[in-house]
Design an enzyme around this catalytic site. Structure first.
Site, short mmCIF file in Angstrom:
data_model
loop_
_atom_site.label_atom_id
_atom_site.label_comp_id
_atom_site.label_asym_id
_atom_site.label_seq_id
_atom_site.Cartn_x
_atom_site.Cartn_y
_atom_site.Cartn_z
N THR A 75 0.86 -1.19 0.00
CA THR A 75 0.00 0.00 0.00
C THR A 75 0.89 1.24 0.00
O THR A 75 0.69 2.17 -0.79
CB THR A 75 -0.94 -0.01 1.23
OG1 THR A 75 -1.77 -1.17 1.15
CG2 THR A 75 -1.80 1.23 1.28
N ASN A 155 -5.55 -9.57 -7.98
CA ASN A 155 -5.68 -10.27 -6.70
C ASN A 155 -7.00 -11.00 -6.53
O ASN A 155 -7.13 -11.87 -5.69
CB ASN A 155 -5.49 -9.29 -5.54
CG ASN A 155 -6.26 -8.01 -5.74
OD1 ASN A 155 -6.04 -7.27 -6.70
ND2 ASN A 155 -7.19 -7.74 -4.86
N ALA A 204 5.92 -8.63 1.44
CA ALA A 204 6.42 -9.93 1.90
C ALA A 204 5.30 -10.92 2.23
O ALA A 204 5.45 -12.12 2.03
CB ALA A 204 7.31 -9.73 3.13
N HIS A 205 4.15 -10.39 2.72
CA HIS A 205 3.17 -11.32 3.30
C HIS A 205 2.36 -12.11 2.28
O HIS A 205 1.55 -12.95 2.66
CB HIS A 205 2.27 -10.60 4.31
CG HIS A 205 1.21 -9.70 3.73
ND1 HIS A 205 -0.10 -10.08 3.65
CD2 HIS A 205 1.27 -8.45 3.22
CE1 HIS A 205 -0.82 -9.09 3.14
NE2 HIS A 205 0.00 -8.09 2.87
N THR A 244 13.30 4.17 10.57
CA THR A 244 14.14 3.04 10.97
C THR A 244 13.64 1.76 10.31
O THR A 244 12.44 1.48 10.32
CB THR A 244 14.10 2.90 12.51
OG1 THR A 244 14.62 4.11 13.05
CG2 THR A 244 14.94 1.73 12.98
N CYS A 330 -18.45 -6.53 2.04
CA CYS A 330 -19.47 -6.02 2.94
C CYS A 330 -19.07 -4.61 3.35
O CYS A 330 -18.51 -4.39 4.41
CB CYS A 330 -19.54 -6.92 4.16
SG CYS A 330 -21.15 -6.93 4.91
#
Ligand code: PLP
Length: 406
Positions: A75, A155, A204-205, A244, A330
């Site tokens: 995002t 997606n 990564a997820h 960081t 929804c």
């Protein structure tokens, strides 16, 4: 032994691979340094780990290490790419070309720029398989266009766009090409040079790494792409993204990319086999089932089906030991059919009846067989209760029925 519930929603997120967890663990405890600490060994150790991960991530997309900028996820990468380019190239123009089936991170970034009066946007349509036509991209580009942003693979429906053809056009026209490749990385081969991609969002997820860590690929040469940062601070990541670094997350992201690159060919073949088994099983047991998305140009783990005369949400509730997604989001008080499915030109009822199966690394053939029985049984049960289904089976054209009482 089959363990319930079964997770089959791998486009939403994936389980972190145990090998990735192992790689990350030391960076929470004994190796906890800040990668920006230049004056002691804790910092050097963290920096070394970050640079190793940068190399692993660059390798899976055919990029150079220095072209990888770490972010908090796709995002943020989408926001940085779109807003960063529009601001940096504002003297050249303010026009963006994108597509109606993009992820909200892309569409909402474009809309925010439109609302602020900083950009005009062309939203290209897709064909009945969800594919954008490269010729339409060519026609949409004007001398004011500063950015084309088209995703690699969708997606919801898994359709893979003709990215290399689009990249050829943007290169010819001298326009920056951003590609949200979140769903494609580690699933199908992605190469930034072969596809002419200048900016690319990763996270990564979706490939068995941790949540909350992503990257933006920024081309350094031929052409060198420039961006205005959207987060100001200590000038980390070559000034493009201050803050960081999430060292354990980045180490996990790198490990996930290395595993995916090594295992992708075998994994894709296995997932196509499982998906084919699921699709064939459901089509055998049920009538009036339709495939959404492209029949061949699609992600190996994606199967998106519409079960006519059945509400997707009711089906989901009926199979609560199987985690899949429905095409109806929804949102607030209304149950809206997915904008992606609607963009394929199918009618509202079929859009409401769509289910996305997202197969992944940890799914087994035994799970596929369980899901096949569970879903087909529930669809039959719901249809048996449906007066609409009964009418349709009697040959009544539901579209011609006057539902109003006299
Ligand atoms: N782009 C696409 C195509 C996605 O599927 C997702 C995931 O939902 C995102 C962007 C957002 O990624 P993240 O969750 O890392 O912010």
């Amino acid at each position: 032994m089959l363990k319930l519930p079964i997770y089959m929603d791998n486009h939403a997120t994936t389980r972190v691979d145990p090998r990735v967890v192992d790689a990350m663990l030391p960076y929470f405890s004994e190796k906890f340094g800040n990668a920006a600490s230049r004056n002691h060994s804790f910092g050097w150790e963290a920096e070394e780990a970050v640079e190793k991960a940068r190399g692993q991530i660059a390798a899976i997309i055919g990029a150079k290490s220095k072209e990888i900028i770490f972010t908090s996820g796709a995002t943020e990468s989408d926001n940085l790419a779109i807003k960063g380019v529009v601001d940096f190239y504002k003297d050249k123009g303010n026009h963006i070309v994108t597509c109606v089936t993009e992820h909200k991170a892309v569409l909402d970034s474009c809309r925010a720029l439109e609302r602020a009066g900083r950009a005009t946007v062309t939203y290209l349509p897709v064909d009945k398989y969800g594919m954008v036509d490269p010729d339409e991209v060519r026609k949409a580009i004007t001398d004011k266009t500063v950015l084309v942003t088209i995703m690699f693979a969708n997606n919801e429906i898994g359709t893979i766009h003709p990215i290399a053809e689009i990249g050829k056009i943007t290169r010819e026209k001298g326009v920056v090409f951003h590609c949200d490749a979140v769903q494609a990385i580690g699933k199908v081969p992605v190469d930034v040079d072969r596809c002419g991609i200048d900016l690319m969002s990763l996270t990564a997820h979706k490939l068995y790494g941790p949540k909350g860590v992503g990257a933006l690929y920024v081309r350094s040469k031929g052409p060198r792409v420039r961006l205005t940062p959207i987060i100001d601070g200590g000038g980390h990541e070559r000034g493009m993204r201050s803050g960081t670094l999430n060292v354990p997350g980045i180490v996990g992201f790198g490990a996930a990319c290395e595993i995916a690159q090594r295992e992708m060919t075998d994994e894709a073949a296995r997932l196509v086999e499982l998906r084919t088994r699921l699709q064939a099983g459901l089509f055998e047991r049920l009538e009036d089932v339709y495939l959404n998305g492209h029949p061949t140009e699609r992600l190996p783990g994606n199967l998106n089906l519409s079960f006519a005369y059945v509400e997707g949400e009711s089906l989901l509730m009926g199979i609560n030991d199987v985690a899949v997604s429905s095409g109806s989001a929804c949102t607030s008080a209304t149950l809206e059919p997915s904008y992606v499915i609607r963009a394929l030109g199918i009618d509202e009822e079929l859009a409401h009846s769509s289910i996305r199966f997202g197969l992944g690394r940890f799914n087994t053939a035994e799970e596929i067989d369980f899901v096949t029985e569970r879903v087909s049984g529930e669809v039959k049960r719901l249809r048996d209760m449906s007066p609409l289904y009964e009418m349709a089976k009697e040959g009544i054209d539901l579209k011609s029925v006057n539902w109003k009482a006299d």
